[in-house]
Design a protein around this motif. Structure first.
Motif, short mmCIF file in Angstrom:
data_model
loop_
_atom_site.label_atom_id
_atom_site.label_comp_id
_atom_site.label_asym_id
_atom_site.label_seq_id
_atom_site.Cartn_x
_atom_site.Cartn_y
_atom_site.Cartn_z
N MET A 27 4.63 8.45 -1.59
CA MET A 27 4.05 7.26 -0.98
C MET A 27 4.71 7.07 0.37
N GLY A 28 3.94 6.63 1.32
CA GLY A 28 4.52 6.38 2.63
C GLY A 28 3.49 5.92 3.63
N TYR A 29 3.82 6.11 4.89
CA TYR A 29 2.96 5.70 5.99
C TYR A 29 2.66 6.91 6.87
N PRO A 42 -3.32 0.68 12.95
CA PRO A 42 -2.22 1.37 13.62
C PRO A 42 -1.44 2.32 12.72
N VAL A 43 -1.65 2.25 11.40
CA VAL A 43 -0.92 3.08 10.46
C VAL A 43 -1.70 3.11 9.14
N ASN A 44 -1.58 4.21 8.38
CA ASN A 44 -2.23 4.33 7.08
C ASN A 44 -1.17 4.35 5.99
N ALA A 45 -1.29 3.45 5.02
CA ALA A 45 -0.39 3.44 3.86
C ALA A 45 -1.01 4.36 2.80
N PHE A 46 -0.31 5.47 2.52
CA PHE A 46 -0.85 6.46 1.60
C PHE A 46 -0.12 6.50 0.27
N THR A 47 -0.85 6.94 -0.75
CA THR A 47 -0.29 7.32 -2.04
C THR A 47 -0.91 8.67 -2.37
N LEU A 48 -0.09 9.67 -2.64
CA LEU A 48 -0.58 11.01 -2.93
C LEU A 48 -0.52 11.28 -4.42
N TRP A 49 -1.64 11.73 -4.99
CA TRP A 49 -1.78 11.94 -6.43
C TRP A 49 -2.31 13.33 -6.72
N LEU A 84 -11.97 5.25 0.60
CA LEU A 84 -11.45 5.42 -0.74
C LEU A 84 -10.29 6.41 -0.81
N PHE A 85 -10.56 7.66 -0.46
CA PHE A 85 -9.60 8.74 -0.64
C PHE A 85 -9.69 9.73 0.51
N THR A 86 -8.67 10.58 0.59
CA THR A 86 -8.74 11.81 1.37
C THR A 86 -8.21 12.92 0.48
N VAL A 96 -4.92 8.41 -2.02
CA VAL A 96 -5.66 7.20 -2.36
C VAL A 96 -5.05 6.10 -1.51
N TYR A 97 -5.85 5.49 -0.67
CA TYR A 97 -5.33 4.47 0.25
C TYR A 97 -4.72 3.32 -0.54
N ALA A 98 -3.50 2.99 -0.22
CA ALA A 98 -2.75 1.99 -0.98
C ALA A 98 -3.51 0.66 -1.08
N ALA A 99 -4.22 0.29 -0.04
CA ALA A 99 -4.95 -0.99 -0.05
C ALA A 99 -6.10 -0.99 -1.05
N ALA A 100 -6.57 0.19 -1.46
CA ALA A 100 -7.69 0.28 -2.40
C ALA A 100 -7.25 0.11 -3.85
N ILE A 101 -5.93 0.09 -4.11
CA ILE A 101 -5.40 -0.12 -5.47
C ILE A 101 -4.46 -1.33 -5.44
#
Length: 144
Positions: A27-29, A42-49, A84-86, A96-101
């Motif tokens: 998880m990070g930015y 200005p930044v994307n908060a990510f979670t990698l699954w 939703l996702f990348t 999965v974009y953190a804001a979507a969960i």
């Protein structure tokens, strides 16, 4: 961290719903130009699954896709345009974009592509020039 729990997520309008289960790989930015432009922020908060941890539970037929490169397959809701996702097939991971969960206990651990930042964040987390060496990057850190 989340002890195998399952968290629900959705697009902006709710036409696409999904779950994530277990632990994210990271998880990070992300501060890269592509993520900033895609997110309109200005930044994307990510979670990698791992792909098996992400399940679309409703509205799969509403998912659109765009591949600017073979490294990033971006997905969004065709009804509301909500991102939703990348998929990152070269890593075998889905961002999965953190804001979507919304109920997921997001705990960022790193900033990637920080040399491209438009928003300096002084939070004490590691700042990478690009990405960690084990993911194919230089592994070079930059100053906060």
């Amino acid at each position: 961290m989340n002890n195998g729990k399952t968290y629900k997520g959705s697009c902006f309008c709710g036409a696409v719903q999904f779950t994530v289960s277990g632990e994210p790989a990271a998880m990070g930015y992300c501060h890269c130009d592509s993520c900033r432009r895609w997110s309109a922020g200005p930044v994307n908060a990510f979670t990698l699954w791992k792909p098996e941890a992400v399940q679309v539970t409703r509205g799969g037929n509403h998912i659109g896709a765009y591949n600017k490169t073979e490294r990033s397959h971006r997905k969004w809701c065709k009804t509301c345009g909500g991102h939703l996702f990348t998929d990152h097939p070269h890593w075998g991971l889905i961002d999965v974009y953190a804001a979507a969960i919304p109920d997921f206990p997001y705990q960022p651990g790193i900033h990637v592509h920080y040399q491209e930042t438009k928003l300096q964040i002084r939070d004490g987390l590691p700042k990478m020039k690009d990405i960690p060496k084990e993911m194919g990057g230089s592994g070079v850190s930059v100053a906060e």
